[in-house]
Design an enzyme around this catalytic site. Structure first.
Site, short mmCIF file in Angstrom:
data_model
loop_
_atom_site.label_atom_id
_atom_site.label_comp_id
_atom_site.label_asym_id
_atom_site.label_seq_id
_atom_site.Cartn_x
_atom_site.Cartn_y
_atom_site.Cartn_z
N GLN A 144 25.05 18.38 63.77
CA GLN A 144 26.04 18.20 63.01
C GLN A 144 26.43 17.00 62.67
O GLN A 144 27.34 16.90 62.26
CB GLN A 144 26.94 19.39 63.67
CG GLN A 144 26.73 20.57 63.89
CD GLN A 144 26.29 21.33 62.49
OE1 GLN A 144 26.98 20.94 61.48
NE2 GLN A 144 25.55 22.12 62.52
N SER A 145 25.49 16.17 62.62
CA SER A 145 25.85 14.51 62.28
C SER A 145 26.40 14.62 60.65
O SER A 145 25.54 15.08 59.89
CB SER A 145 24.72 13.65 62.51
OG SER A 145 25.02 12.39 61.88
#
Length: 322
Positions: A72-73
């Site tokens: 989820q960067s």
């Protein structure tokens, strides 16, 4: 050194009087710097850093950007967006341990932006960076010209973007006393410290690195040309909770408070922690009524939709609300 312009600057500065009153400040004390509204690829603070880093990549003749991050960067998502804008291939190196059965949130945007993901048998940022270096070597053997973008876009070069943001904040709020920001990979805080001084910047540790203050201080020192030590930085660490990606109860409370008072949505890893740190600082007197305060909204909304625990908790709130 020139940068590549990827957004319209400056980003808005919005008053937050209802949130201010809710947490114990005067109505005119609190403002939100809307760096979530940078436009490209869903918005967020990494655009400021990538303007400098991608300019360097293009100067080096690169045709591929390689970077690291969790599934989820926000940084990985925006690197993919910048690559699409610049006509560069993008390879994202992510930990196999975090690979979801059903992708959501930022991963869906990574797919839409045509990034390729390499799932690595690695855990922390240092291991991922080592794997990314190996990936770069493999790409060179295939004839590509890769450019390794640092974790979180954070380096002295990337931090120039937040030195510029600090200048924007001073122009928009000349009497600012506190700027509250999430502290992850260190570059955002370093740039703000370079522009505003360490005494005005409050970093709220999100748990991305074991010692983020030392990293931020090193970037700030390189950026300013004078020594900045970790001890000079204002850092709060209580919002990390049990781990970087795990929802912390005060963070959920901060997310819902900001949403219901100002209609602004935060994420559970970065901006939610920054807001929770702001609330805690007002509660314990670190920030007092009458002191002009800016909360940096660094983006990250897509991550909310990819965070299973946050989605479950918010969904249960809705279903149990009378």
């Amino acid at each position: 050194m020139d940068k590549v312009t990827l957004s319209a600057w400056p980003t808005p500065m919005e008053a937050a009087p209802r949130l201010a009153a809710e947490i114990g400040l005067a109505p005119d004390d609190l403002w939100i710097k809307r760096d979530d509204l940078t436009g490209l690829g869903g918005g967020g603070n990494k655009v400021r850093k990538l303007e400098w880093l991608v300019a360097d990549a293009l100067r080096c003749g690169a045709d591929t950007l390689v970077t690291t991050g969790g599934p989820q960067s926000n940084h990985a998502r925006l690197t993919a967006a910048v690559g699409a804008r610049a006509g560069l291939d993008v390879v994202l190196v992510m930990p196999e341990s975090g690979r979801p059965e059903r992708p959501g949130g930022n991963l869906l945007l990574d797919a839409a932006l045509a990034a390729r993901i390499v799932w690595a048998d690695a855990a922390g940022p240092a291991e991922l960076t080592a794997h990314a270096a190996t990936t770069c070597a493999e790409l060179r053997e295939e004839g590509a010209v890769p450019y390794l973008v640092p974790f979180g876009g954070s380096s002295a070069l990337g931090a120039r973007g937040y030195r510029e943001a600090g200048a924007e904040i001073l122009a928009q709020q000349p009497g600012v006393r506190h700027v509250v920001t999430a502290l992850g990979s260190g570059g955002t805080m370093a740039g703000l410290v370079a522009a505003l001084g360490a005494e005005r910047v409050l970093g709220v540790d999100v748990g991305a690195l074991p010692d983020p203050a030392t990293v931020a201080a090193a970037f700030a020192s390189e950026l300013t040309g004078r020594e900045v030590t970790a001890g000079q930085l204002r850092v709060r660490g209580e919002q990390v909770g049990t781990a970087y990606g795990v929802l912390h109860e005060p963070v959920l409370a901060a997310i819902t408070t900001v949403a219901r008072t100002e209609g602004v949505v935060l994420d559970p890893v970065y901006t939610g922690r920054a807001a929770a740190g702001l609330v805690a600082a007002v509660r314990d007197g670190g920030i007092r009524p009458g002191e002009r305060t800016v909360l940096l909204h660094s983006g990250g909304l897509p991550g909310l939709f990819g965070h299973a625990e946050a989605a479950d908790r918010l969904g249960r709130m809705l279903l149990t609300r009378p």
